[in-house]
Write an enzyme that holds these catalytic residues in place. Structure first.
Site, mmCIF file in Angstrom:
data_model
loop_
_atom_site.group_PDB
_atom_site.id
_atom_site.type_symbol
_atom_site.label_atom_id
_atom_site.label_comp_id
_atom_site.label_asym_id
_atom_site.label_seq_id
_atom_site.Cartn_x
_atom_site.Cartn_y
_atom_site.Cartn_z
ATOM 1 N N THR A 26 -5.351 6.776 -5.551
ATOM 2 C CA THR A 26 -5.724 6.977 -4.119
ATOM 3 C C THR A 26 -4.484 8.218 -3.817
ATOM 4 O O THR A 26 -4.961 8.872 -2.973
ATOM 5 C CB THR A 26 -5.046 5.897 -3.405
ATOM 6 O OG1 THR A 26 -6.112 4.898 -3.670
ATOM 7 C CG2 THR A 26 -5.262 5.948 -1.877
ATOM 8 N N GLU B 200 0.698 -1.374 0.015
ATOM 9 C CA GLU B 200 0.092 0.077 0.078
ATOM 10 C C GLU B 200 0.907 1.147 0.003
ATOM 11 O O GLU B 200 0.646 2.248 -0.461
ATOM 12 C CB GLU B 200 -1.017 0.054 1.123
ATOM 13 C CG GLU B 200 -2.213 -0.964 1.214
ATOM 14 C CD GLU B 200 -3.016 -1.149 0.033
ATOM 15 O OE1 GLU B 200 -2.702 -1.144 -1.109
ATOM 16 O OE2 GLU B 200 -4.185 -0.786 0.506
HETATM 17 N N1 HSE Z 1 -8.419 4.809 3.376
HETATM 18 C C1 HSE Z 1 -7.924 4.920 2.235
HETATM 19 C C2 HSE Z 1 -8.334 6.166 1.363
HETATM 20 C C3 HSE Z 1 -8.328 3.808 1.219
HETATM 21 O O1 HSE Z 1 -9.559 6.532 1.692
HETATM 22 O O2 HSE Z 1 -7.330 6.880 1.041
HETATM 23 C C4 HSE Z 1 -7.913 3.811 -0.092
HETATM 24 O O3 HSE Z 1 -8.563 2.578 -0.723
#
Ligand code: HSE
Length: 309
Positions: free
Chosen positions: A181, A128
């Site tokens: 993201t 990630e």
């Molecule tokens: N919590 C993260 C965001 C998840 O919202 O940026 C990304 O899939």
């Protein structure tokens, strides 16, 4: 065991009120991966089908996660990874998390389970970090544990598996536009007002309580995000209408899946979830952006073995 073929699920992070802490696993959408023990040390990605993602180990989220695991154990052999990528990167349903979690889960199995699931979350978070710049755990945790998960704390890492009500279904619409993201995080404010924080932590507590007590109305009332959704929803065509029509069709609540552009709705029962899918379809047919829709039960098991040799 020398080789495992696995299903590794798509996931919905945030679940409206729990930015970076709440997530759930899906049952009907996910990647398939084959992980093989080989004589040559290290990790090699030997085949990728479905989507275009890097083959180079250091640039591939599953490669990086696998290397993080192997850095903590001595082996005189290595691993090959094949990925049938069915979740599009940038879809908001945990594409990178599925690959990262799948790689470390299968390698751990092939090694005889030396690591705990929490350790696997830690390794998968490195994937990630590569994908979004931030090692968030709210997608990899539900992929690895199954069901709903809460990241109670990042330092130290404390992950809690939350009870999943038996009739809870998810409808997800994935508009075919890519939202990275990292970009969707860039636009967020770094501070929240006390007023919004109070509303938000009330909802997190309400959602957790609703899940444990199987109080579907309480789950619905708690699916509200005062902090992130107002900023990110501008990236998603017809978001407000999708939400309105989903709730009209019977959904308990509706919000952005992860960092978007996917939008999810939770419903009590499959019939309602299918009606919500229909309502979303009607909205998006008018928008003119191509889309996929999935209806899924919450996946309580997480990653599943499809074949072992
Ligand atoms: N919590 C993260 C965001 C998840 O919202 O940026 C990304 O899939």
């Amino acid at each position: 065991m020398k080789e495992l073929k696995i299903f590794t699920p798509a996931t919905i992070a945030n679940v409206s009120c729990g930015f970076d802490v709440l997530g759930l696993a899906l049952d009907t959408v996910g990647d398939e991966m084959t992980i093989r023990k080989v004589a040559e040390k290290g990790v090699r990605i030997t085949k990728i089908t479905g989507q275009s993602v890097p083959l180079e180990t250091q640039k591939n989220v599953s490669g990086v996660a696998a290397l993080a695991l192997l850095a903590e154990i001595n082996t005189d052999f290595g691993f090959e990874i094949e990925i049938d990528k069915r979740i599009k990167p940038g879809s908001g349903i945990g594409s990178s998390a599925a690959s990262s979690a799948g790689a470390v889960w299968a390698i751990n199995k092939l090694l005889g389970d030396p690591f705990s699931t929490k350790d696997l979350v830690r390794f998968a978070m490195e994937g990630e970090r590569l994908a979004s710049g931030v090692p968030h755990a709210d997608n990899v945790a539900p992929a690895l544990f199954g069901g709903f998960t809460l990241v109670r704390s990042y330092e130290p890492l404390d992950i809690i598996n939350i009870h999943t009500p038996s009739e809870l279904y998810v409808t997800v619409i994935h508009p075919q536009i890519e939202v990275k993201t990292s970009d969707a995080r860039e636009i967020l404010k770094t501070t929240v007002t006390l007023k919004n924080a109070i509303k938000q932590w009330g909802n997190v507590g309400g959602l957790i309580s609703g899940l444990y007590t199987e109080d579907y109305d309480l789950i619905g009332r708690s699916l509200e995000d005062f902090i992130v959704e107002p900023i990110r929803s501008i990236l998603i065509p017809a978001f407000d209408l999708l939400k309105l029509e989903s709730v009209k069709a019977g959904a308990l609540g509706c919000g952005i899946s992860g960092s978007g552009p996917s939008v999810f709705a939770l419903s009590k029962g499959k019939d309602t979830a299918l009606k919500v899918a229909e309502a979303m379809r009607i909205v998006y047919d008018k928008v003119g952006v191509p889309y996929d829709i999935h209806v899924s039960k919450v996946n309580k098991e997480g990653i599943k073995i499809l074949e072992s040799k």
